[in-house]
Scaffold this motif. Structure first.
Motif, PDB file in Angstrom:
ATOM      1  N   THR A 128       6.386 -23.387 -39.062  1.00  0.00           N
ATOM      2  CA  THR A 128       5.228 -23.810 -38.281  1.00  0.00           C
ATOM      3  C   THR A 128       5.549 -25.128 -37.594  1.00  0.00           C
ATOM      4  O   THR A 128       6.342 -25.924 -38.104  1.00  0.00           O
ATOM      5  N   VAL A 129       4.960 -25.343 -36.429  1.00  0.00           N
ATOM      6  CA  VAL A 129       5.239 -26.533 -35.617  1.00  0.00           C
ATOM      7  C   VAL A 129       3.924 -27.207 -35.254  1.00  0.00           C
ATOM      8  O   VAL A 129       3.005 -26.549 -34.753  1.00  0.00           O
ATOM      9  N   ALA A 130       3.843 -28.507 -35.510  1.00  0.00           N
ATOM     10  CA  ALA A 130       2.677 -29.299 -35.144  1.00  0.00           C
ATOM     11  C   ALA A 130       3.024 -30.150 -33.931  1.00  0.00           C
ATOM     12  O   ALA A 130       4.001 -30.908 -33.961  1.00  0.00           O
ATOM     13  N   VAL A 131       2.257 -30.024 -32.857  1.00  0.00           N
ATOM     14  CA  VAL A 131       2.465 -30.818 -31.645  1.00  0.00           C
ATOM     15  C   VAL A 131       1.358 -31.866 -31.582  1.00  0.00           C
ATOM     16  O   VAL A 131       0.174 -31.519 -31.525  1.00  0.00           O
ATOM     17  N   LEU A 132       1.743 -33.128 -31.603  1.00  0.00           N
ATOM     18  CA  LEU A 132       0.779 -34.222 -31.734  1.00  0.00           C
ATOM     19  C   LEU A 132       0.402 -34.823 -30.383  1.00  0.00           C
ATOM     20  O   LEU A 132       1.166 -34.760 -29.417  1.00  0.00           O
ATOM     21  N   GLY A 133      -0.767 -35.448 -30.357  1.00  0.00           N
ATOM     22  CA  GLY A 133      -1.216 -36.186 -29.182  1.00  0.00           C
ATOM     23  C   GLY A 133      -1.072 -37.676 -29.394  1.00  0.00           C
ATOM     24  O   GLY A 133      -1.843 -38.476 -28.843  1.00  0.00           O
ATOM     25  N   CYS A 134      -0.091 -38.062 -30.170  1.00  0.00           N
ATOM     26  CA  CYS A 134       0.210 -39.461 -30.467  1.00  0.00           C
ATOM     27  C   CYS A 134       1.651 -39.511 -30.962  1.00  0.00           C
ATOM     28  O   CYS A 134       2.324 -38.479 -31.045  1.00  0.00           O
ATOM     29  N   ALA A 135       2.126 -40.694 -31.319  1.00  0.00           N
ATOM     30  CA  ALA A 135       3.490 -40.811 -31.818  1.00  0.00           C
ATOM     31  C   ALA A 135       3.634 -40.166 -33.187  1.00  0.00           C
ATOM     32  O   ALA A 135       2.658 -40.003 -33.927  1.00  0.00           O
ATOM     33  N   LEU A 136       4.864 -39.838 -33.531  1.00  0.00           N
ATOM     34  CA  LEU A 136       5.118 -39.250 -34.846  1.00  0.00           C
ATOM     35  C   LEU A 136       4.737 -40.195 -35.971  1.00  0.00           C
ATOM     36  O   LEU A 136       4.376 -39.747 -37.062  1.00  0.00           O
ATOM     37  N   ASP A 137       4.810 -41.500 -35.711  1.00  0.00           N
ATOM     38  CA  ASP A 137       4.529 -42.490 -36.760  1.00  0.00           C
ATOM     39  C   ASP A 137       3.119 -43.055 -36.671  1.00  0.00           C
ATOM     40  O   ASP A 137       2.816 -44.064 -37.312  1.00  0.00           O
ATOM     41  N   ALA A 138       2.244 -42.424 -35.902  1.00  0.00           N
ATOM     42  CA  ALA A 138       0.892 -42.971 -35.708  1.00  0.00           C
ATOM     43  C   ALA A 138      -0.009 -42.767 -36.924  1.00  0.00           C
ATOM     44  O   ALA A 138      -1.069 -43.378 -37.024  1.00  0.00           O
ATOM     45  N   GLY A 139       0.376 -41.898 -37.827  1.00  0.00           N
ATOM     46  CA  GLY A 139      -0.432 -41.665 -39.025  1.00  0.00           C
ATOM     47  C   GLY A 139      -1.743 -40.980 -38.745  1.00  0.00           C
ATOM     48  O   GLY A 139      -2.765 -41.282 -39.377  1.00  0.00           O
ATOM     49  N   TYR A 140      -1.746 -40.065 -37.780  1.00  0.00           N
ATOM     50  CA  TYR A 140      -2.985 -39.393 -37.384  1.00  0.00           C
ATOM     51  C   TYR A 140      -2.758 -37.891 -37.346  1.00  0.00           C
ATOM     52  O   TYR A 140      -1.713 -37.427 -36.871  1.00  0.00           O
ATOM     53  N   PRO A 141      -3.743 -37.117 -37.832  1.00  0.00           N
ATOM     54  CA  PRO A 141      -4.925 -37.570 -38.572  1.00  0.00           C
ATOM     55  C   PRO A 141      -4.561 -37.996 -39.993  1.00  0.00           C
ATOM     56  O   PRO A 141      -3.674 -37.391 -40.615  1.00  0.00           O
ATOM     57  N   ASP A 158      11.380 -19.564 -29.948  1.00  0.00           N
ATOM     58  CA  ASP A 158      11.862 -18.270 -29.474  1.00  0.00           C
ATOM     59  C   ASP A 158      10.847 -17.161 -29.690  1.00  0.00           C
ATOM     60  O   ASP A 158      10.624 -16.325 -28.823  1.00  0.00           O
ATOM     61  N   ARG A 159      10.214 -17.124 -30.850  1.00  0.00           N
ATOM     62  CA  ARG A 159       9.178 -16.122 -31.151  1.00  0.00           C
ATOM     63  C   ARG A 159       8.001 -16.892 -31.738  1.00  0.00           C
ATOM     64  O   ARG A 159       7.923 -17.089 -32.944  1.00  0.00           O
ATOM     65  N   ALA A 160       7.107 -17.342 -30.881  1.00  0.00           N
ATOM     66  CA  ALA A 160       6.073 -18.270 -31.318  1.00  0.00           C
ATOM     67  C   ALA A 160       4.702 -17.898 -30.768  1.00  0.00           C
ATOM     68  O   ALA A 160       4.583 -17.386 -29.648  1.00  0.00           O
ATOM     69  N   VAL A 161       3.691 -18.182 -31.570  1.00  0.00           N
ATOM     70  CA  VAL A 161       2.296 -17.978 -31.177  1.00  0.00           C
ATOM     71  C   VAL A 161       1.513 -19.227 -31.555  1.00  0.00           C
ATOM     72  O   VAL A 161       1.717 -19.787 -32.633  1.00  0.00           O
ATOM     73  N   ALA A 162       0.635 -19.670 -30.676  1.00  0.00           N
ATOM     74  CA  ALA A 162      -0.235 -20.803 -30.979  1.00  0.00           C
ATOM     75  C   ALA A 162      -1.539 -20.291 -31.581  1.00  0.00           C
ATOM     76  O   ALA A 162      -2.112 -19.312 -31.094  1.00  0.00           O
ATOM     77  N   MET A 184       7.089 -14.831 -36.988  1.00  0.00           N
ATOM     78  CA  MET A 184       6.657 -15.607 -35.836  1.00  0.00           C
ATOM     79  C   MET A 184       6.482 -17.079 -36.240  1.00  0.00           C
ATOM     80  O   MET A 184       6.042 -17.379 -37.350  1.00  0.00           O
ATOM     81  N   THR A 185       6.832 -17.982 -35.342  1.00  0.00           N
ATOM     82  CA  THR A 185       6.551 -19.400 -35.556  1.00  0.00           C
ATOM     83  C   THR A 185       5.112 -19.679 -35.144  1.00  0.00           C
ATOM     84  O   THR A 185       4.678 -19.265 -34.069  1.00  0.00           O
ATOM     85  N   VAL A 186       4.381 -20.392 -35.992  1.00  0.00           N
ATOM     86  CA  VAL A 186       2.986 -20.715 -35.715  1.00  0.00           C
ATOM     87  C   VAL A 186       2.900 -22.148 -35.194  1.00  0.00           C
ATOM     88  O   VAL A 186       3.216 -23.104 -35.913  1.00  0.00           O
ATOM     89  N   PHE A 187       2.486 -22.307 -33.950  1.00  0.00           N
ATOM     90  CA  PHE A 187       2.287 -23.622 -33.338  1.00  0.00           C
ATOM     91  C   PHE A 187       0.812 -23.989 -33.412  1.00  0.00           C
ATOM     92  O   PHE A 187      -0.059 -23.132 -33.236  1.00  0.00           O
ATOM     93  N   SER A 188       0.529 -25.257 -33.645  1.00  0.00           N
ATOM     94  CA  SER A 188      -0.840 -25.753 -33.561  1.00  0.00           C
ATOM     95  C   SER A 188      -0.777 -27.265 -33.429  1.00  0.00           C
ATOM     96  O   SER A 188       0.303 -27.837 -33.240  1.00  0.00           O
ATOM     97  N   GLY A 189      -1.946 -27.927 -33.544  1.00  0.00           N
ATOM     98  CA  GLY A 189      -2.002 -29.346 -33.250  1.00  0.00           C
ATOM     99  C   GLY A 189      -2.225 -30.263 -34.420  1.00  0.00           C
ATOM    100  O   GLY A 189      -2.484 -31.454 -34.222  1.00  0.00           O
ATOM    101  N   ALA A 190      -2.160 -29.729 -35.665  1.00  0.00           N
ATOM    102  CA  ALA A 190      -2.287 -30.539 -36.885  1.00  0.00           C
ATOM    103  C   ALA A 190      -3.650 -31.197 -37.037  1.00  0.00           C
ATOM    104  O   ALA A 190      -3.823 -32.083 -37.877  1.00  0.00           O
ATOM    105  N   ALA A 191      -4.634 -30.776 -36.251  1.00  0.00           N
ATOM    106  CA  ALA A 191      -5.976 -31.354 -36.372  1.00  0.00           C
ATOM    107  C   ALA A 191      -6.700 -30.742 -37.564  1.00  0.00           C
ATOM    108  O   ALA A 191      -6.238 -29.771 -38.177  1.00  0.00           O
ATOM    109  N   TYR A 192      -7.850 -31.314 -37.890  1.00  0.00           N
ATOM    110  CA  TYR A 192      -8.680 -30.732 -38.945  1.00  0.00           C
ATOM    111  C   TYR A 192      -9.213 -29.378 -38.478  1.00  0.00           C
ATOM    112  O   TYR A 192      -9.204 -29.058 -37.295  1.00  0.00           O
ATOM    113  N   GLY A 193      -9.711 -28.589 -39.394  1.00  0.00           N
ATOM    114  CA  GLY A 193     -10.325 -27.312 -39.038  1.00  0.00           C
ATOM    115  C   GLY A 193      -9.308 -26.216 -38.827  1.00  0.00           C
ATOM    116  O   GLY A 193      -8.418 -25.983 -39.659  1.00  0.00           O
ATOM    117  N   VAL A 194      -9.411 -25.543 -37.702  1.00  0.00           N
ATOM    118  CA  VAL A 194      -8.588 -24.363 -37.417  1.00  0.00           C
ATOM    119  C   VAL A 194      -7.102 -24.700 -37.445  1.00  0.00           C
ATOM    120  O   VAL A 194      -6.296 -23.968 -38.032  1.00  0.00           O
TER     121      VAL A 194
END
Length: 389
Positions: A185-198, A129-133, A160-170
């Motif tokens: 905060t919300v992490a949106v992954l490029g794999c399954a939730l159980d992929a163990g990445y990163p 609802d109130r989010a920034v990436a 504000m909700t902080v969205f990002s991709g859970a990657a290293y770095g930023v």
């Protein structure tokens, strides 16, 4: 005759969507349109029976036999995860509407997801609802990680909700900043939730799930792949009001998120860095090309994407000078006054260019305001105003 969709026939939209999420690689634009037309249950049966248009068949033919909906839902439940679908109240329909609109405008590869696998204690619709990436380089500099953490903390502190991709770095720094502020905060992954990445961020993802959400479009067991990270970027862009790129090289996944956000009509912001830093080249290029708004603080971000009356900062009070209330002629007379030695009205008139009669009227007024004083040699600035900036 038993339908070809058995032995895992869905008893409702959730299981049908679980099946469809597995048989097509996102974003699957043709399948998304097919589901929108026929509904998830009928669409799932037709996919399994190969009674679909050619475009849908191309997206599903390789996996249509993978009837694992029940297993996927069970695996998710064991991991305290859930499948959120458009039929649920939790579905963020309004933020994701931009994907449907962009698809209708001919923007490629931005189809609305058929469902989202979610793990965490927050509610997806409320989180969006109130989010920034906050996104950026994996190989971030110390400056980039510090800035990301500051932005994550400050935005979360302001609700504000902080969205990002859970990657290293930023990405990781932004998530940690939001968590430090006690925010969502919300992490949106490029794999399954159980992929163990990163692998190095498993603990971080667990903490994110405690205070926010970990989200994926991919069913259990789906490994990470470069194209999947690019596909998930559309979700980060869609679920937020705007995207802040903290550091980005000339070729960067963060720039892909920014470009997608721009195509979806969302606000794109970029943080400037040192002019010689290769990790800030992408940010500088976006700012120079007018593709991103320069932001240098959390207040700048809120000014850009915040809600009027809620997030916008009040105008900063400007420092006042003792001479701020003077008119143009009075200011010129005051500037002509000496700091120590007095001057005659005639000399002040000559130096200021103000008529002598007017000078004679202004000098007593300056004295009453504490800005000038009469001395043995004429008129000078008041001693206490010498230190006034």
């Amino acid at each position: 005759m038993k339908p070809a969709y058995d032995p895992d026939r869905p008893d409702g939209p959730r299981r049908a969507r679980a099946y469809l999420l597995r048989v097509a690689e996102p974003p699957a634009s043709a399948l998304a349109a097919f589901v929108a037309e026929h509904g998830p249950v009928a669409a799932a049966e037709r996919v399994r029976e190969q009674r679909v248009p050619k475009a849908v068949a191309q997206e599903t033919c390789a996996r249509r036999e993978a009837a694992l909906a029940a297993e996927d839902l069970a695996v998710a439940a064991q991991a305290d995860a859930r499948l959120v679908t458009p039929e649920d109240e939790e579905w963020p329909a309004w933020p994701l509407l931009c994907l449907e609109v962009a698809t209708g405008r001919g923007v490629p590869d931005v189809a609305t997801p058929l469902g989202l696998w979610v793990r965490g204690n927050a509610t997806l619709e409320q989180a969006a609802d109130r989010a920034v990436a906050v996104v950026g380089a994996r190989a971030a500099t110390g400056y980039g990680e510090h800035t990301s953490a500051e932005f994550g903390y400050g935005l979360a502190e302001r609700g504000m909700t902080v969205f990002s991709g859970a990657a290293y770095g930023v990405d990781g720094a932004a998530h940690r900043g939001a968590l430090a502020a006690g925010g969502v905060t919300v992490a949106v992954l490029g794999c399954a939730l159980d992929a163990g990445y990163p692998a190095g961020h498993l603990g971080l993802c667990n903490r994110i799930a405690e205070h926010g959400l970990v989200v994926s479009e991919y069913p259990p067991g789906t490994p990470p792949a470069r194209h999947r990270f690019l596909v998930r970027n559309r979700l980060i862009a869609a679920l937020t009001a705007g995207s802040v790129v903290v550091e980005a090289g000339a070729r960067s996944g963060a720039r892909n998120t920014a470009a997608t956000a721009g195509a979806l009509g969302k606000v794109v912001m970029a943080v400037p860095g040192p002019i010689g830093s290769v990790t800030s080249v992408g940010c500088h290029q976006m700012i120079r090309a007018g593709e991103a708004t320069l932001v240098a603080s959390v207040a700048d971000v809120l000014d850009t994407v915040g809600r009027i009356g809620t997030d916008l900062r009040p105008e900063a009070a400007r420092p006042r000078r003792s001479t701020d209330g003077l008119g143009p002629q009075a200011l010129r007379v005051h500037e002509a006054l000496g700091a120590r030695k007095g001057k005659s009205p005639e000399r002040i008139a000559t130096e200021s260019g103000v008529p002598l009669a007017r000078v004679r009227a202004i000098l007593p007024a300056l004295e009453l305001d504490g800005l000038g004083e009469r001395c043995e040699s004429g008129w000078r600035r008041a001693r206490e105003t010498e230190r006034t900036p």
